[in-house]
Design a protein around this motif. Sequence first.
Motif, PDB file in Angstrom:
ATOM      1  N   TYR A  47      14.138   5.598  44.812  1.00  0.00           N
ATOM      2  CA  TYR A  47      13.418   6.858  44.622  1.00  0.00           C
ATOM      3  C   TYR A  47      14.418   7.992  44.413  1.00  0.00           C
ATOM      4  O   TYR A  47      15.395   8.099  45.162  1.00  0.00           O
ATOM      5  CB  TYR A  47      12.598   7.219  45.870  1.00  0.00           C
ATOM      6  CG  TYR A  47      11.472   6.261  46.184  1.00  0.00           C
ATOM      7  CD1 TYR A  47      10.161   6.555  45.826  1.00  0.00           C
ATOM      8  CD2 TYR A  47      11.726   5.072  46.860  1.00  0.00           C
ATOM      9  CE1 TYR A  47       9.115   5.682  46.119  1.00  0.00           C
ATOM     10  CE2 TYR A  47      10.689   4.193  47.164  1.00  0.00           C
ATOM     11  CZ  TYR A  47       9.390   4.500  46.792  1.00  0.00           C
ATOM     12  OH  TYR A  47       8.373   3.636  47.080  1.00  0.00           O
ATOM     13  N   VAL A  48      14.149   8.818  43.427  1.00  0.00           N
ATOM     14  CA  VAL A  48      14.957  10.024  43.238  1.00  0.00           C
ATOM     15  C   VAL A  48      14.024  11.229  43.311  1.00  0.00           C
ATOM     16  O   VAL A  48      13.115  11.369  42.487  1.00  0.00           O
ATOM     17  CB  VAL A  48      15.714  10.003  41.893  1.00  0.00           C
ATOM     18  CG1 VAL A  48      16.403  11.347  41.641  1.00  0.00           C
ATOM     19  CG2 VAL A  48      16.735   8.878  41.870  1.00  0.00           C
ATOM     20  N   GLU A  49      14.249  12.051  44.315  1.00  0.00           N
ATOM     21  CA  GLU A  49      13.429  13.248  44.474  1.00  0.00           C
ATOM     22  C   GLU A  49      14.072  14.366  43.662  1.00  0.00           C
ATOM     23  O   GLU A  49      15.198  14.765  43.940  1.00  0.00           O
ATOM     24  CB  GLU A  49      13.356  13.633  45.951  1.00  0.00           C
ATOM     25  CG  GLU A  49      12.309  14.688  46.250  1.00  0.00           C
ATOM     26  CD  GLU A  49      12.084  14.845  47.750  1.00  0.00           C
ATOM     27  OE1 GLU A  49      10.937  14.740  48.193  1.00  0.00           O
ATOM     28  OE2 GLU A  49      13.072  15.060  48.489  1.00  0.00           O
ATOM     29  N   GLY A  50      13.364  14.833  42.640  1.00  0.00           N
ATOM     30  CA  GLY A  50      13.967  15.768  41.695  1.00  0.00           C
ATOM     31  C   GLY A  50      13.905  17.216  42.121  1.00  0.00           C
ATOM     32  O   GLY A  50      14.763  18.017  41.740  1.00  0.00           O
ATOM     33  N   GLY A  51      12.897  17.588  42.906  1.00  0.00           N
ATOM     34  CA  GLY A  51      12.762  18.985  43.306  1.00  0.00           C
ATOM     35  C   GLY A  51      11.332  19.330  43.672  1.00  0.00           C
ATOM     36  O   GLY A  51      10.521  18.444  43.945  1.00  0.00           O
ATOM     37  N   TYR A  52      11.053  20.618  43.610  1.00  0.00           N
ATOM     38  CA  TYR A  52       9.823  21.183  44.139  1.00  0.00           C
ATOM     39  C   TYR A  52       9.114  21.933  43.007  1.00  0.00           C
ATOM     40  O   TYR A  52       9.270  23.152  42.879  1.00  0.00           O
ATOM     41  CB  TYR A  52      10.221  22.130  45.279  1.00  0.00           C
ATOM     42  CG  TYR A  52       9.118  22.687  46.132  1.00  0.00           C
ATOM     43  CD1 TYR A  52       7.779  22.627  45.757  1.00  0.00           C
ATOM     44  CD2 TYR A  52       9.426  23.329  47.338  1.00  0.00           C
ATOM     45  CE1 TYR A  52       6.788  23.160  46.562  1.00  0.00           C
ATOM     46  CE2 TYR A  52       8.441  23.862  48.150  1.00  0.00           C
ATOM     47  CZ  TYR A  52       7.118  23.765  47.745  1.00  0.00           C
ATOM     48  OH  TYR A  52       6.142  24.306  48.536  1.00  0.00           O
ATOM     49  N   PRO A  53       8.364  21.220  42.143  1.00  0.00           N
ATOM     50  CA  PRO A  53       7.741  21.884  41.000  1.00  0.00           C
ATOM     51  C   PRO A  53       6.769  22.976  41.459  1.00  0.00           C
ATOM     52  O   PRO A  53       6.051  22.791  42.430  1.00  0.00           O
ATOM     53  CB  PRO A  53       6.989  20.753  40.289  1.00  0.00           C
ATOM     54  CG  PRO A  53       6.861  19.661  41.288  1.00  0.00           C
ATOM     55  CD  PRO A  53       8.018  19.782  42.212  1.00  0.00           C
ATOM     56  N   GLY A  54       6.801  24.086  40.759  1.00  0.00           N
ATOM     57  CA  GLY A  54       5.939  25.202  41.137  1.00  0.00           C
ATOM     58  C   GLY A  54       6.653  26.196  42.029  1.00  0.00           C
ATOM     59  O   GLY A  54       6.266  27.353  42.137  1.00  0.00           O
ATOM     60  N   ASP A  59      12.779  23.614  38.626  1.00  0.00           N
ATOM     61  CA  ASP A  59      12.047  22.397  38.994  1.00  0.00           C
ATOM     62  C   ASP A  59      10.755  22.254  38.203  1.00  0.00           C
ATOM     63  O   ASP A  59      10.338  21.146  37.881  1.00  0.00           O
ATOM     64  CB  ASP A  59      11.784  22.380  40.507  1.00  0.00           C
ATOM     65  CG  ASP A  59      13.077  22.134  41.284  1.00  0.00           C
ATOM     66  OD1 ASP A  59      14.103  21.844  40.630  1.00  0.00           O
ATOM     67  OD2 ASP A  59      13.074  22.243  42.520  1.00  0.00           O
ATOM     68  N   THR A  60      10.137  23.385  37.880  1.00  0.00           N
ATOM     69  CA  THR A  60       8.924  23.324  37.070  1.00  0.00           C
ATOM     70  C   THR A  60       9.262  22.757  35.688  1.00  0.00           C
ATOM     71  O   THR A  60       8.564  21.889  35.163  1.00  0.00           O
ATOM     72  CB  THR A  60       8.286  24.724  36.953  1.00  0.00           C
ATOM     73  OG1 THR A  60       8.045  25.200  38.280  1.00  0.00           O
ATOM     74  CG2 THR A  60       6.966  24.674  36.207  1.00  0.00           C
ATOM     75  N   GLU A  61      10.391  23.211  35.118  1.00  0.00           N
ATOM     76  CA  GLU A  61      10.824  22.682  33.817  1.00  0.00           C
ATOM     77  C   GLU A  61      11.177  21.195  33.914  1.00  0.00           C
ATOM     78  O   GLU A  61      10.816  20.398  33.053  1.00  0.00           O
ATOM     79  CB  GLU A  61      12.030  23.491  33.306  1.00  0.00           C
ATOM     80  CG  GLU A  61      12.412  23.130  31.870  1.00  0.00           C
ATOM     81  CD  GLU A  61      13.717  23.789  31.418  1.00  0.00           C
ATOM     82  OE1 GLU A  61      14.071  24.865  31.956  1.00  0.00           O
ATOM     83  OE2 GLU A  61      14.380  23.212  30.543  1.00  0.00           O
ATOM     84  N   LEU A  62      11.885  20.843  34.985  1.00  0.00           N
ATOM     85  CA  LEU A  62      12.308  19.443  35.183  1.00  0.00           C
ATOM     86  C   LEU A  62      11.106  18.502  35.166  1.00  0.00           C
ATOM     87  O   LEU A  62      11.156  17.420  34.583  1.00  0.00           O
ATOM     88  CB  LEU A  62      13.068  19.320  36.512  1.00  0.00           C
ATOM     89  CG  LEU A  62      13.575  17.922  36.874  1.00  0.00           C
ATOM     90  CD1 LEU A  62      14.725  17.513  35.954  1.00  0.00           C
ATOM     91  CD2 LEU A  62      14.037  17.871  38.332  1.00  0.00           C
ATOM     92  N   ALA A  93      -2.017  22.210  43.231  1.00  0.00           N
ATOM     93  CA  ALA A  93      -2.364  21.949  41.837  1.00  0.00           C
ATOM     94  C   ALA A  93      -1.107  21.761  40.985  1.00  0.00           C
ATOM     95  O   ALA A  93      -1.024  20.833  40.169  1.00  0.00           O
ATOM     96  CB  ALA A  93      -3.213  23.096  41.287  1.00  0.00           C
ATOM     97  N   ALA A  94      -0.108  22.632  41.188  1.00  0.00           N
ATOM     98  CA  ALA A  94       1.148  22.524  40.424  1.00  0.00           C
ATOM     99  C   ALA A  94       1.813  21.179  40.691  1.00  0.00           C
ATOM    100  O   ALA A  94       2.367  20.535  39.789  1.00  0.00           O
ATOM    101  CB  ALA A  94       2.085  23.662  40.809  1.00  0.00           C
ATOM    102  N   LEU A  95       1.762  20.739  41.924  1.00  0.00           N
ATOM    103  CA  LEU A  95       2.369  19.471  42.319  1.00  0.00           C
ATOM    104  C   LEU A  95       1.651  18.299  41.641  1.00  0.00           C
ATOM    105  O   LEU A  95       2.288  17.356  41.160  1.00  0.00           O
ATOM    106  CB  LEU A  95       2.287  19.363  43.848  1.00  0.00           C
ATOM    107  CG  LEU A  95       3.144  18.341  44.556  1.00  0.00           C
ATOM    108  CD1 LEU A  95       4.599  18.473  44.159  1.00  0.00           C
ATOM    109  CD2 LEU A  95       3.000  18.536  46.076  1.00  0.00           C
TER     110      LEU A  95
END
Length: 535
Positions: A47-54, A59-62, A93-95
């Motif tokens: 597992y690779v945790e990329g970040g916290y979108p939103g 992280d949103t772009e990623l 919702a973003a997640l």
Amino acid sequence: MVKAMARERLYLFDTTLRDGAQTNGVDFTVADKLAIASMLDELGIDYVEGGYPGANPTDTELFGKDRGFGTTFTAFGMTRRPGRSASNDPGLAALLEAKADAICFVAKSWDYHVKVALETTEEENLASIRESVRAAKAKGREVLLDCEHFFDGYKANPKFALACAKAAYDEGARWVVLCDTNGGTLPDEVESIVREVVKVIPGDHVGIHAHNDTEQAVANSLAAVRAGARQIQGTLNGLGERCGNANLVSIIPTLRLKPEFAERFDIGVSESALKKLAHVSRTLDERLNRAPNRHAPYVGDSAFATKAGIHASAIMKDPATYEHVAPEMIGNRRKVLVSEQAGKSNVLAELERVGIKVDKDDPRIGRLLEVVKEREAIGYAYEAADASFELLARRTLGKVPNYFDVTQFDVNVEQRNNAKGQRVTVTMAVVKVRVGDDNMISAAEGNGPVNALDLALRKDLGKYQKYIAGLKLTDYRVRILNSGTEAVTRVLIESEDEQGERWTTVGVSPNIIDASFQALMDSIIFKLVKSGAPA
Ligand SMILES: [Zn+2]
């Protein structure tokens, strides 16, 4: 017939890009994150945790498009906020919109935090966990729940802490991860608490997330595995806020090479991938522009370095005498340090390592040892400067061509007012070089005298230029030494070539420019020797 016991699968979860990004001075771009994630993917991390979108634009772009990794690419975020429905929470919702294979939620599991930080009830906290897991499952995601402050929470109120974990598991979360968020729990506590947890939730659904505040994050992770947990969360080089997270670079070789774990568990990192571990560790440091920790277990430059002469002669007979594992297994190398107290066996071992063949009774070895001792007495440090040692050895054995001569150099530092009336310091270097019958003059401006000299020196080496085109300086260290009545300056320069290979050279002089010049020259000549440049 005795049937060999099947090994259990142990999963690795990397959070370098999420928790590791909390490190002071670390600021990943999307390009950094993608490069590091592919490196982890190739290594075999599950597992690779990329970040916290939103939570931030990077992280949103990623997570804005499918990245196509083989690893389970995971987005991190909070469970729904108290007092809201899951369908009416913009964060959630973003997640759920993120292009991720899995979602790792974080939720409180310490009653004190629920009351004081969230200002809500225990029942509402449990409902938030259940509904968030349900919403992510409905979107087809694999779900993990990080139970924040689990160990402190368990000590305060075991019933509630377990209820939080159980709520996620019952709702279908693949993993419930026990977090030692404050990092103060000790290995025996971790082991006994995890033993209790796996009575309620099967161990192959339980993970550990340890922080290093008592320097025991690795030990805590292994203790959790001993007690039944089957997922370890950590970061490369132990990156993370405060004292860092559990260091996967130490955990991985321990799992693969120590019989207690190697005989019981399979991990996603293969034997051949393990050989790239030292390289992975250094590549991350390079991206962060940090000097690698020489003393890092398994992968550090000094992890398999031996100084005393008596140890060196034993290591040459059988490396296992002073090494707990073979350095090649993790892509590191054995290093026998050449130093003041070194014996002939050290020098011989070092010559063998750098690939110089010489008979052990060759009188030139005694002469080389004498030269090393003399030079170390005036400040040279060959154990730190392996490339300068190799050149010295090759010169003593008559094996370094005279590629070029620097007939003259001139460094000028000038402070004056510029056209706008501002005070500026301007540095310029001029170098005259003779290569064969060609004489060349190069000039360069730099941000300091050493930088200007380096740039001028490497600007035009005639027919040798192509060999040094990929050379760059990666570190420059200066120390003032007091030898007798006179202070001298020791300069250590670390260089790197286009293949990512690094070496260190040394120069010593009462004059810092002169000391730097020696180290720069050694670095260039070392590169020419290494590249097999013709004389
Ligand atoms: Zn953490």
